[in-house]
Design an enzyme around this catalytic site. Structure first.
Site, short mmCIF file in Angstrom:
data_model
loop_
_atom_site.label_atom_id
_atom_site.label_comp_id
_atom_site.label_asym_id
_atom_site.label_seq_id
_atom_site.Cartn_x
_atom_site.Cartn_y
_atom_site.Cartn_z
N LYS A 170 -5.85 31.65 -25.61
CA LYS A 170 -7.24 32.03 -25.87
C LYS A 170 -8.16 30.84 -26.10
O LYS A 170 -9.38 30.98 -26.08
CB LYS A 170 -7.29 32.98 -27.06
C1 PLP Z 1 -0.76 36.91 -27.23
C2 PLP Z 1 -1.56 37.17 -25.97
N1 PLP Z 1 -2.83 37.09 -26.04
C3 PLP Z 1 -3.60 37.28 -24.97
C4 PLP Z 1 -3.07 37.54 -23.73
C5 PLP Z 1 -3.94 37.69 -22.52
O1 PLP Z 1 -4.85 38.50 -22.84
P1 PLP Z 1 -6.14 38.81 -22.05
O2 PLP Z 1 -5.80 40.02 -21.30
O3 PLP Z 1 -7.10 39.01 -23.15
O4 PLP Z 1 -6.51 37.65 -21.18
C6 PLP Z 1 -1.77 37.61 -23.58
C7 PLP Z 1 -1.29 37.86 -22.27
O5 PLP Z 1 -0.16 37.92 -22.00
C8 PLP Z 1 -0.99 37.46 -24.74
O6 PLP Z 1 0.30 37.56 -24.64
#
Ligand code: PLP
Length: 455
Positions: free
Chosen positions: A43
């Protein structure tokens, strides 16, 4: 070796590790280590892109305020960026999140607004709706809104995907991701479709989320609940181009947590609970193949924030995710069996200060006092306080001077219902056999036992 002059320049360019110790059938499996971003997750990329987009289009002025609804990792990424760029950050998050995440955000200078986890979209206390309202009521603020923000998917289209493509030498067959906002799936999926439409996007989804049945059968199901953090959804977010997923694998919390623990033991990578979902799906996909495929799986965040949960044997036992040999008697209710894991105890002649330090270290409120393997007393916080209040020097005094000797000793063969009178007296049950201490049974242990019995 590169020297950076700003932590934000360290976001991205994460390594790719081939998992050689996991059984991927005929395939080769590579982990994209997003946990190595400075904020500890994938993120960080979108946080930087979304803030810079708001700066570029003039919505965000120097010293402004960022507002976001997040389950954690996006908040950490935004807190990192806001801290470096001098913005104030308000984070609205559901109260089911781990304490580690809240403390980490606060330490990064974010303002935390906790809201209910048990309400859905459209409810004023739902974390997305509340964040939007706070942004509209805060002058000079920008609502980041990762679920609708095009800079989210663009971050992956312009950074994560090109890195994977280059690291794999342009030769890959599938990428396994999860969906929180859908930015990762959309950004990487669009890039791969342009580069090589044969590259499959595989969705790993927690059981209870609505996405896997939607991808596999086009079926709209009622959302359930799941403990895995960061992925899984009860709606399809606007930035999520779900059509890009060619196949989906639903994965249970139990399988995810056990998989993450296995990844640590085999490949030495301490990852988060969502990686357990993604890796379980990736290995299922790989083992279904009849020929060698080159597969990349996202290792989205670090496991540091889950040490008190899926990496904690007691928590896993409490949740019923690690099953022990059933004895059919009261031993099944003892979470911390003295025979297996030395329960935290104290000796009658040890000083009270030692007992107090042990309580704090293990975050427990009572200690069995053991002498020659048998319990001779119990010392809880109120015993300790009564002993030292007004006589602080008594901290140096022996435990036997403060402990209570009114003990509820039970043998393993006694019926479960015999516990209720003990708890009504606000006592803890001590299970002992032929003078040997086996463990304590608390109210929480009985509640967990009763819940585990549920179908
Ligand atoms: C802990 C975590 N956060 C975020 C994401 C991705 O999320 P987003 O769909 O918000 O890009 C993933 C994707 O695998 C994830 O495992």
């Amino acid at each position: 070796m590169q020297v950076y002059d700003n932590v934000l320049a360290m976001i991205g360019n994460t390594p790719l590790l081939e998992f050689r110790r996991l059984d991927a059938g005929p395939c080769r499996l590579f982990g994209k280590l997003e946990l190595q971003n400075p904020g500890g997750s994938v993120k960080d990329r979108i946080a930087l892109f979304m803030v810079e987009a708001a700066e570029k289009d003039g919505r965000l002025k120097p010293g402004g305020t960022l507002v976001e609804a997040t389950a954690g990792n996006t908040g950490l990424g935004l807190a990192l960026v806001a801290g470096q760029k001098g913005y104030h950050l308000k984070i609205v998050m559901p109260d089911k999140m781990s304490q580690e995440k809240v403390q980490h955000l606060k330490a990064l200078g974010a303002e935390i607004i906790m809201t209910r986890s048990d309400v859905g979209k459209g409810h004023p206390e739902y974390y997305h709706d509340l964040a939007e309202r706070i942004a509209s009521e805060t002058p000079g603020s920008v609502y980041i809104s990762q679920f609708t923000n095009p800079a989210n998917a663009r971050a992956h289209y312009e950074t994560t995907a090109p890195e994977i493509w280059e690291q794999m030498g342009g030769e890959l067959d599938a990428v396994v991701v999860g969906v929180g906002s859908g930015g990762t799936l959309s950004g990487i999926g669009r890039f791969m479709k342009e580069k090589d439409p044969r590259v499959e996007m595989i969705l790993a989804d927690p059981e209870g989320s609505i996405l896997a049945p939607l991808v596999n059968e086009g079926r709209h199901v009622e959302p359930g609940s799941w403990l895995v953090e960061g992925i899984g959804e009860d709606f399809v977010p606007p930035v999520c181009d779900i059509e890009l997923a060619s196949k989906a694998y639903p994965v249970s919390d139990r399988d995810a947590f056990l998989m993450a623990r296995e990844l640590l033991r085999t490949e030495g990578i301490l990852a988060g609970s969502s990686t357990g979902v993604l890796l379980t799906a990736a290995l299922r996909y790989c083992r279904e193949q009849s020929e060698e495929k080159r597969v990349v799986v996202l290792v989205a965040d670090s496991g540091n924030k889950y040490l008190s949960k899926m990496y904690n044997d007691y928590w896993m036992a409490d949740q019923g995710f690690v099953r022990r040999e059933a004895t059919g008697d009261l031993r099944d209710l003892i979470t911390r069996r003295h025979t297996e894991h030395a329960t935290v105890t104290v000796g009658p002649d040890e000083p009270l200060t030692t007992a107090y330090k042990r309580m704090r270290l293990h975050d427990i409120s009572q200690l069995p006092v053991l002498e020659d393997g048998a319990v001779v007393g119990i010392l809880d916080e109120s015993d300790l306080l009564l002993a030292v209040y007004g006589h602080e020097e008594s901290f140096a005094g022996p435990v036997r001077g403060a402990m209570t000797r009114r003990l509820e000793i039970m043998s393993p063969g006694e019926p479960v219902e015999a516990l209720m009178p003990v708890f009504r007296k606000d006592h803890v049950a001590i299970v002992q056999e032929q003078g040997a201490f086996l463990g304590l049974i608390t109210r929480v242990d009985l509640l967990n036992y009763l819940r585990r019995k549920l179908p």
